[in-house]
Motif scaffolding. Structure first.
Motif, PDB file in Angstrom:
ATOM      1  N   ARG A  45       0.278  -0.880   0.000  1.00  0.00           N
ATOM      2  CA  ARG A  45      -0.014   0.171  -0.153  1.00  0.00           C
ATOM      3  C   ARG A  45       1.199   1.069  -0.258  1.00  0.00           C
ATOM      4  N   MET A  46       0.624   2.136  -0.776  1.00  0.00           N
ATOM      5  CA  MET A  46       1.127   3.495  -0.820  1.00  0.00           C
ATOM      6  C   MET A  46      -0.006   4.565  -0.472  1.00  0.00           C
ATOM      7  N   VAL A  47       0.474   5.538   0.514  1.00  0.00           N
ATOM      8  CA  VAL A  47      -0.959   6.709   1.259  1.00  0.00           C
ATOM      9  C   VAL A  47       0.919   7.608   0.560  1.00  0.00           C
ATOM     10  N   ASP A  48       0.473   8.782   0.462  1.00  0.00           N
ATOM     11  CA  ASP A  48       1.183   9.722   0.252  1.00  0.00           C
ATOM     12  C   ASP A  48       2.765  10.170   0.194  1.00  0.00           C
ATOM     13  N   ASN A  49       2.744   8.879  -1.463  1.00  0.00           N
ATOM     14  CA  ASN A  49       4.276   7.972  -1.554  1.00  0.00           C
ATOM     15  C   ASN A  49       5.186   7.540  -0.286  1.00  0.00           C
ATOM     16  N   TYR A  50       4.637   7.236   0.720  1.00  0.00           N
ATOM     17  CA  TYR A  50       5.049   7.019   1.838  1.00  0.00           C
ATOM     18  C   TYR A  50       4.677   5.291   1.834  1.00  0.00           C
ATOM     19  N   GLY A  51       5.298   4.066   1.054  1.00  0.00           N
ATOM     20  CA  GLY A  51       5.525   2.475   1.210  1.00  0.00           C
ATOM     21  C   GLY A  51       5.149   2.002   2.284  1.00  0.00           C
ATOM     22  N   TYR A  52       3.879   1.115   2.485  1.00  0.00           N
ATOM     23  CA  TYR A  52       3.995   0.161   3.278  1.00  0.00           C
ATOM     24  C   TYR A  52       5.061  -1.926   2.521  1.00  0.00           C
ATOM     25  N   TYR A  53       5.212  -2.106   3.378  1.00  0.00           N
ATOM     26  CA  TYR A  53       5.974  -3.652   3.116  1.00  0.00           C
ATOM     27  C   TYR A  53       5.705  -4.778   3.784  1.00  0.00           C
ATOM     28  N   GLY A  54       5.600  -5.960   3.116  1.00  0.00           N
ATOM     29  CA  GLY A  54       5.227  -6.544   3.793  1.00  0.00           C
ATOM     30  C   GLY A  54       6.273  -7.731   3.952  1.00  0.00           C
ATOM     31  N   THR A 119      14.321  -5.849   9.543  1.00  0.00           N
ATOM     32  CA  THR A 119      13.543  -5.701  10.700  1.00  0.00           C
ATOM     33  C   THR A 119      12.624  -4.826  10.562  1.00  0.00           C
ATOM     34  N   SER A 120      11.326  -5.276  10.987  1.00  0.00           N
ATOM     35  CA  SER A 120      10.123  -4.476  10.640  1.00  0.00           C
ATOM     36  C   SER A 120      10.808  -2.957  11.598  1.00  0.00           C
ATOM     37  N   GLY A 121      10.396  -1.759  10.684  1.00  0.00           N
ATOM     38  CA  GLY A 121      10.305  -0.135  11.731  1.00  0.00           C
ATOM     39  C   GLY A 121      10.219   0.138   9.845  1.00  0.00           C
ATOM     40  N   LYS A 122       9.910   1.408  10.249  1.00  0.00           N
ATOM     41  CA  LYS A 122       9.668   2.793   9.726  1.00  0.00           C
ATOM     42  C   LYS A 122      10.866   3.571   9.518  1.00  0.00           C
ATOM     43  N   TYR A 123      11.586   3.309   8.161  1.00  0.00           N
ATOM     44  CA  TYR A 123      12.715   3.883   7.793  1.00  0.00           C
ATOM     45  C   TYR A 123      13.188   5.300   7.048  1.00  0.00           C
ATOM     46  N   THR A 148      11.423   5.422  -2.236  1.00  0.00           N
ATOM     47  CA  THR A 148      12.959   4.762  -1.821  1.00  0.00           C
ATOM     48  C   THR A 148      13.463   5.198  -1.103  1.00  0.00           C
ATOM     49  N   TRP A 149      13.181   6.612  -0.508  1.00  0.00           N
ATOM     50  CA  TRP A 149      14.571   6.557   1.199  1.00  0.00           C
ATOM     51  C   TRP A 149      13.621   6.795   2.415  1.00  0.00           C
ATOM     52  N   SER A 150      12.118   6.892   2.431  1.00  0.00           N
ATOM     53  CA  SER A 150      11.486   6.693   3.759  1.00  0.00           C
ATOM     54  C   SER A 150      10.474   5.701   3.463  1.00  0.00           C
ATOM     55  N   PHE A 151      10.493   4.341   4.131  1.00  0.00           N
ATOM     56  CA  PHE A 151       8.883   3.088   3.443  1.00  0.00           C
ATOM     57  C   PHE A 151       8.639   2.484   5.120  1.00  0.00           C
ATOM     58  N   ALA A 152       8.005   1.503   5.350  1.00  0.00           N
ATOM     59  CA  ALA A 152       7.342   0.916   6.684  1.00  0.00           C
ATOM     60  C   ALA A 152       8.047  -0.180   5.906  1.00  0.00           C
ATOM     61  N   VAL A 153       8.231  -1.195   6.468  1.00  0.00           N
ATOM     62  CA  VAL A 153       8.851  -3.065   6.758  1.00  0.00           C
ATOM     63  C   VAL A 153       8.248  -3.415   7.844  1.00  0.00           C
ATOM     64  N   ASP A 154       7.190  -4.138   7.485  1.00  0.00           N
ATOM     65  CA  ASP A 154       6.218  -4.843   8.583  1.00  0.00           C
ATOM     66  C   ASP A 154       6.380  -5.552   7.986  1.00  0.00           C
ATOM     67  N   THR A 155       6.660  -6.785   9.224  1.00  0.00           N
ATOM     68  CA  THR A 155       6.750  -8.360   8.580  1.00  0.00           C
ATOM     69  C   THR A 155       5.513  -9.576  10.084  1.00  0.00           C
ATOM     70  N   ILE A 196       4.344  -1.612  13.126  1.00  0.00           N
ATOM     71  CA  ILE A 196       4.934  -0.343  12.409  1.00  0.00           C
ATOM     72  C   ILE A 196       3.664   0.331  11.942  1.00  0.00           C
ATOM     73  N   SER A 197       2.718  -0.256  11.315  1.00  0.00           N
ATOM     74  CA  SER A 197       1.610   0.148  10.885  1.00  0.00           C
ATOM     75  C   SER A 197      -0.174   0.555  10.780  1.00  0.00           C
ATOM     76  N   PRO A 198      -0.093   1.478  11.041  1.00  0.00           N
ATOM     77  CA  PRO A 198      -2.088   1.480  10.262  1.00  0.00           C
ATOM     78  C   PRO A 198      -2.339   0.161   9.799  1.00  0.00           C
ATOM     79  N   VAL A 199      -3.475   0.274  10.767  1.00  0.00           N
ATOM     80  CA  VAL A 199      -5.042  -0.952  11.053  1.00  0.00           C
ATOM     81  C   VAL A 199      -6.006  -1.101   9.936  1.00  0.00           C
ATOM     82  N   GLU A 200      -6.856  -1.654   9.734  1.00  0.00           N
ATOM     83  CA  GLU A 200      -8.421  -1.541   9.680  1.00  0.00           C
ATOM     84  C   GLU A 200      -8.989  -2.679  10.123  1.00  0.00           C
ATOM     85  N   ILE A 201     -10.224  -2.476  10.293  1.00  0.00           N
ATOM     86  CA  ILE A 201     -11.011  -3.766  11.096  1.00  0.00           C
ATOM     87  C   ILE A 201     -12.236  -3.963  10.849  1.00  0.00           C
ATOM     88  N   PHE A 202     -12.211  -5.063  10.016  1.00  0.00           N
ATOM     89  CA  PHE A 202     -13.621  -5.767  10.034  1.00  0.00           C
ATOM     90  C   PHE A 202     -14.085  -7.217  10.413  1.00  0.00           C
TER      91      PHE A 202
END
Length: 292
Positions: A45-54, A119-123, A148-155, A196-202
């Protein structure tokens, strides 16, 4: 001159006519350094050019610099990084474990190394470089859609809980029982958290008495959870939660079976006489009371 093999000859002559010459070998490099950083993966998912990677991300750094001027140690030291969690707390990262910098591979004037963010983190990270000729890397070519320069790795999967009245569950139950009752309405509340990441609940509310597995839940239709809701009418139900973080990690949680029953019980006496004695025959006919 712009060459690795330059000979500078210095000649000096004094007033008496004595001449002295000295040669100095020089390497002159005024070439412009170029570099690129490529990942080649895709954000969940990309939010305002910020990527979240699993999953872990690996960047490939390529520097084009004259082989005789390339400074491998300076290039490695120019790789800097930091990371925080969802609350903004700085994470302690170790080079070689959390972030792995590979060896530089040289092919003529092209020098390549990888940087793996495991490692999981907001880099946030960067790359600076100055070669042996003191030439400074000015610009780096990057892909616009790679965060490229800022993103989240969340495993890691998020955590969640579902509450019905005062009862709380924090896992997907393998067996469902229906031993919880209420004659009044009950409130259903869901909560979720992620490091690390925001969540959505269903949520999925059903009267199915058999516990649903994760595989089964992947085929049902969940509704967006928009806040606590009430169950007021007569109902037999189970509530399942599906929590998805921005990196694509999923968590399932279920309540136990719950019964809301606001219908009063009715008692019917037969026969309708206030008093009396009843025979065995009356009992066998479905009439209950005293008999002799």
């Amino acid at each position: 001159n712009n060459s690795d093999h330059v000979t500078l000859t210095v000649t000096a002559e004094d007033n008496a006519g004595n001449v002295t010459e000295k040669e100095v070998a020089l390497s002159i490099n005024v070439d412009k350094i170029t570099a690129s950083v490529k990942f080649g993966d895709e954000a969940h998912r990309m939010v305002d050019n910020y990527g979240y990677y699993g999953q872990a991300r690996t960047a490939t750094i390529t520097v084009v610099d004259r082989a005789t001027s390339f400074d491998e140690a300076a290039a490695t030291q120019g790789i800097t990084f930091s990371a925080v969690n969802a609350e903004g707390k700085t994470l302690a990262l170790e080079t070689g474990t959390d972030v792995v910098i590979g060896d530089w591979i040289h092919r003529g004037n092209q020098h390549t190394a990888t940087v793996t963010f495991q490692t999981s983190g907001k880099y946030i990270w960067d790359f600076d470089y100055v070669n042996k000729a003191d030439n400074i890397l000015q610009t780096i070519d990057v892909a616009e859609d790679e965060s490229t320069w800022s993103f989240a790795v969340d495993t890691q999967a998020p955590t969640a809980s579902v509450s019905i009245a005062e009862n709380v569950w924090e896992e997907l139950l393998e067996k469902i029982t229906f031993g919880l009752y209420s004659r009044d309405k009950v409130d259903v509340t869901a909560k979720a958290d992620d490091l690390i990441s925001p969540v959505e609940i269903f949520y999925y509310k059903t009267n199915e008495t058999k516990a649903l597995s994760q595989d089964a839940l992947e085929t049902v239709t969940f509704q967006p959870y928009e806040g606590s809701f009430s169950v007021e009418d007569d109902a037999i139900f189970v509530v399942y939660l599906k929590v998805v973080d921005y990196a694509g990690n999923v968590c399932y949680v279920s309540s136990d079976g719950y019964i809301v029953d606001d219908t009063p019980s009715q008692i019917v006496l037969k026969p309708e006489e206030d008093n009396g004695f009843y025979t065995q025959a009356d009992h066998e006919n479905g009439q209950y009371g005293l008999y002799g």
